[in-house]
Design a protein around this motif. Structure first.
Motif, short mmCIF file in Angstrom:
data_model
loop_
_atom_site.label_atom_id
_atom_site.label_comp_id
_atom_site.label_asym_id
_atom_site.label_seq_id
_atom_site.Cartn_x
_atom_site.Cartn_y
_atom_site.Cartn_z
N THR A 17 10.69 12.55 0.96
CA THR A 17 9.99 13.31 -0.07
C THR A 17 10.47 12.97 -1.49
O THR A 17 10.11 13.65 -2.44
CB THR A 17 10.19 14.83 0.16
OG1 THR A 17 11.60 15.11 0.15
CG2 THR A 17 9.58 15.26 1.48
N GLU A 68 7.58 2.16 5.63
CA GLU A 68 8.02 3.05 4.56
C GLU A 68 7.29 2.75 3.25
O GLU A 68 6.96 3.66 2.49
CB GLU A 68 9.53 2.96 4.37
CG GLU A 68 10.31 3.56 5.52
CD GLU A 68 10.00 5.04 5.75
OE1 GLU A 68 9.74 5.78 4.80
OE2 GLU A 68 10.02 5.45 6.93
N ARG A 71 3.90 4.32 3.57
CA ARG A 71 4.00 5.79 3.42
C ARG A 71 4.24 6.17 1.97
O ARG A 71 3.71 7.17 1.48
CB ARG A 71 5.10 6.33 4.32
CG ARG A 71 4.74 6.28 5.78
CD ARG A 71 5.87 6.77 6.67
NE ARG A 71 5.46 6.72 8.06
CZ ARG A 71 6.23 6.27 9.05
NH1 ARG A 71 7.46 5.85 8.80
NH2 ARG A 71 5.77 6.25 10.29
N LEU A 72 5.04 5.37 1.28
CA LEU A 72 5.31 5.63 -0.13
C LEU A 72 4.03 5.51 -0.96
O LEU A 72 3.76 6.33 -1.84
CB LEU A 72 6.38 4.68 -0.66
CG LEU A 72 6.70 4.77 -2.16
CD1 LEU A 72 7.19 6.17 -2.53
CD2 LEU A 72 7.71 3.71 -2.54
N ARG A 75 1.98 8.57 -0.43
CA ARG A 75 2.60 9.74 -1.08
C ARG A 75 2.44 9.69 -2.59
O ARG A 75 2.14 10.71 -3.22
CB ARG A 75 4.08 9.83 -0.69
CG ARG A 75 4.70 11.14 -1.13
CD ARG A 75 6.09 11.38 -0.60
NE ARG A 75 7.02 10.35 -1.01
CZ ARG A 75 7.61 9.50 -0.17
NH1 ARG A 75 7.37 9.54 1.11
NH2 ARG A 75 8.46 8.60 -0.62
N ALA A 78 -1.10 10.60 -3.39
CA ALA A 78 -1.27 12.04 -3.14
C ALA A 78 -0.61 12.87 -4.24
O ALA A 78 -1.09 13.97 -4.56
CB ALA A 78 -0.70 12.42 -1.78
N ASP A 79 0.46 12.34 -4.83
CA ASP A 79 1.16 13.05 -5.91
C ASP A 79 0.48 12.88 -7.26
O ASP A 79 0.97 13.36 -8.27
CB ASP A 79 2.62 12.58 -6.01
CG ASP A 79 3.48 13.08 -4.86
OD1 ASP A 79 3.04 13.98 -4.12
OD2 ASP A 79 4.60 12.56 -4.69
N ARG A 105 -3.18 4.29 4.60
CA ARG A 105 -3.70 5.60 5.04
C ARG A 105 -3.79 5.71 6.56
O ARG A 105 -3.93 6.80 7.09
CB ARG A 105 -5.06 5.85 4.40
CG ARG A 105 -4.94 6.23 2.94
CD ARG A 105 -6.27 6.68 2.37
NE ARG A 105 -6.06 7.23 1.04
CZ ARG A 105 -6.82 6.96 0.01
NH1 ARG A 105 -7.87 6.16 0.13
NH2 ARG A 105 -6.57 7.50 -1.16
N PRO A 109 2.32 9.69 9.59
CA PRO A 109 3.50 10.21 8.86
C PRO A 109 4.66 10.45 9.83
O PRO A 109 4.45 10.60 11.04
CB PRO A 109 3.00 11.52 8.27
CG PRO A 109 1.86 11.94 9.14
CD PRO A 109 1.25 10.68 9.68
#
Length: 192
Positions: A17, A68, A71-72, A75, A78-79, A105, A109
């Motif tokens: 996170t 990773e 996923r980053l 994220r 999304a942020d 996508r 996760p």
């Protein structure tokens, strides 16, 4: 300037996170400490077993790094970070990043309370040296494996859904875990 990670930054990185600032902070710390250069020990070329093990470890590190990274990307988007900004961070064009985002996508996760998204990924993390043996056994013994589905009783077709124990067997066949560890995981799962 000393670059030390706070406990909160360490936890955020472990949980996946951490924001871009914490990730840059980690990269700076790794570069300054020299840890980025010391992932693997020097290997004597005359030891084929050690070289083969190092190759597997590097392949798994590369595979996990790619997961990773994907996923980053998801994220960051999304942020609220724009594709242009994410592309700039990764040193690629926005159209290239758009393609990477479509692929990213589709990456599952990390499951809550686990170090990966599947039993196979957990075994890859172990083979890469990112998890201890005890941690792998613990997480795989707690994993909620889906039931293996059989079709017609007269049919030999067996459906093994994603996340099934079959992934642990595949990791064993690929050499990511040894027979002793496979048996230890099997015993721990059977006790649960």
């Amino acid at each position: 300037m000393t670059t030390t990670l706070s406990r909160a930054e360490e936890q955020a990185l472990e949980q996946g996170t951490a924001g871009p600032d914490a990730q840059r902070h980690l990269l700076t710390a790794l570069r300054k400490s020299g840890a980025a250069r010391s992932v693997l020990p020097q290997l004597p070329p005359s030891d084929p077993g050690a070289v083969a093990a190092a190759v597997v470890r590097l392949q798994m590190l590369e595979s996990i790094a790619q997961l990773e990274q994907r996923r980053l990307i998801v994220r960051l988007i999304a942020d609220g970070v724009t594709q242009v900004e994410v592309a700039r961070l990764f040193g690629v064009s926005q159209p290239t990043m758009n393609g990477r985002l479509q692929t990213a996508r589709q990456v599952a996760p990390v499951r809550e309370g686990f170090s990966g998204a599947s039993p196979g990924e957990l075994c890859q993390r172990y083979a890469a040296g990112l998890m201890s043996r005890a941690q792998l056994v613990d997480e795989l013994s707690r994993w909620d494996y889906p039931a293996v589905l059989k079709g017609d009783p007269w049919d030999d077709l067996v459906i093994r859904p994603e996340g099934s124990f079959n992934e642990v067997g595949r990791a064993f066949r690929r050499g990511l875990i040894d027979a002793e560890l496979y048996d230890e995981i099997l015993d721990a799962v059977a006790q649960d």
